[in-house]
Write a protein that holds these residues in place. Sequence first.
Motif, mmCIF file in Angstrom:
data_model
loop_
_atom_site.group_PDB
_atom_site.id
_atom_site.type_symbol
_atom_site.label_atom_id
_atom_site.label_comp_id
_atom_site.label_asym_id
_atom_site.label_seq_id
_atom_site.Cartn_x
_atom_site.Cartn_y
_atom_site.Cartn_z
ATOM 1 N N GLY A 87 0.810 -1.207 0.000
ATOM 2 C CA GLY A 87 0.000 0.000 0.000
ATOM 3 C C GLY A 87 0.843 1.256 0.000
ATOM 4 O O GLY A 87 2.055 1.239 0.222
ATOM 5 N N SER A 88 0.168 2.363 -0.264
ATOM 6 C CA SER A 88 0.840 3.661 -0.299
ATOM 7 C C SER A 88 -0.120 4.703 0.256
ATOM 8 O O SER A 88 -1.212 4.382 0.690
ATOM 9 C CB SER A 88 1.247 4.013 -1.736
ATOM 10 N N GLY A 89 0.311 5.955 0.223
ATOM 11 C CA GLY A 89 -0.547 7.025 0.717
ATOM 12 C C GLY A 89 -0.051 7.595 2.027
ATOM 13 O O GLY A 89 1.127 7.439 2.398
ATOM 14 N N VAL A 91 0.935 8.177 5.708
ATOM 15 C CA VAL A 91 1.405 7.318 6.791
ATOM 16 C C VAL A 91 0.615 7.640 8.058
ATOM 17 O O VAL A 91 0.556 8.789 8.491
ATOM 18 C CB VAL A 91 2.910 7.509 7.040
ATOM 19 N N THR A 103 0.088 2.631 6.205
ATOM 20 C CA THR A 103 -0.527 3.731 5.474
ATOM 21 C C THR A 103 -2.037 3.549 5.429
ATOM 22 O O THR A 103 -2.568 2.497 5.797
ATOM 23 C CB THR A 103 0.017 3.803 4.036
ATOM 24 N N ASN A 105 -3.925 3.308 2.755
ATOM 25 C CA ASN A 105 -4.282 2.284 1.772
ATOM 26 C C ASN A 105 -3.989 0.872 2.281
ATOM 27 O O ASN A 105 -4.786 -0.042 2.094
ATOM 28 C CB ASN A 105 -3.530 2.515 0.463
ATOM 29 N N SER A 106 -2.837 0.696 2.924
ATOM 30 C CA SER A 106 -2.483 -0.637 3.412
ATOM 31 C C SER A 106 -3.443 -1.094 4.508
ATOM 32 O O SER A 106 -3.833 -2.269 4.555
ATOM 33 C CB SER A 106 -1.047 -0.649 3.920
#
Length: 230
Positions: A87-89, A91, A103, A105-106
């Motif tokens: 995931g990203s985005g 933290v 994050t 997304n994760s």
Amino acid sequence: MKFDMDYIAHNNDLTEANPYFKLFLTIILLIVTLALDNLYFDIIVFTIMSIVILGIAKINYRSYLKFLSIPMAFLIITCIFLIFFFGSGKVIYNTGFFGIVVTENSLHYGVYTFARVMGCLPCLGFLALTTPIAKILHCLGTLKVPKIVIEIALLMYNTIFIFLNEIDTMQKAQDTRLGYHSYFTSFKSLGALASTIFLRSLDKSETLQHSLDSRGYTGELPVYEPKKGD
């Protein structure tokens, strides 16, 4: 209590219910649960199907929990990896350990993957725990599923339970010899079990092939067909 899914499937209050209805209901619920990205729907499906399994089919709750336990273990490990390593985005949590972070997304992937799989497990349990495998395969045969697929499913079903029975027998043998009375002996016994079960499974598969050949196996396994009116 030993978990015997085949015995449970033959001895519950929904065993005689229409297998086609149970099969189609399971398939529809699986498709809808996987297609929707809705946490509340997953929770509702899990709750309703668990009530059906425990309250209507009258399956022992310990057997149901054992059915869920193995996939649950893999699911939890998978979701932990999704949350911490994918995931990203933005933290939202920093572990401070080798740059591992959580994050938005994760966390979304991990939570919704967990809920989606948990919604699917009782659907599969509803079919597997209330319908004997012979009836399931007969339904698939009448629905024109290729015979090779049905035969592979039958052999896999049989082999899985042979494999589990071998593990159970070997664990009991190790336990009677105090193979799990300490951490050191437990790890040693598990290592011996893991290395031996592979060889035993190969031996059992060869025995199964010999059994099929001795009974005139020509590449097609007979599948149970109920009499008309059953």
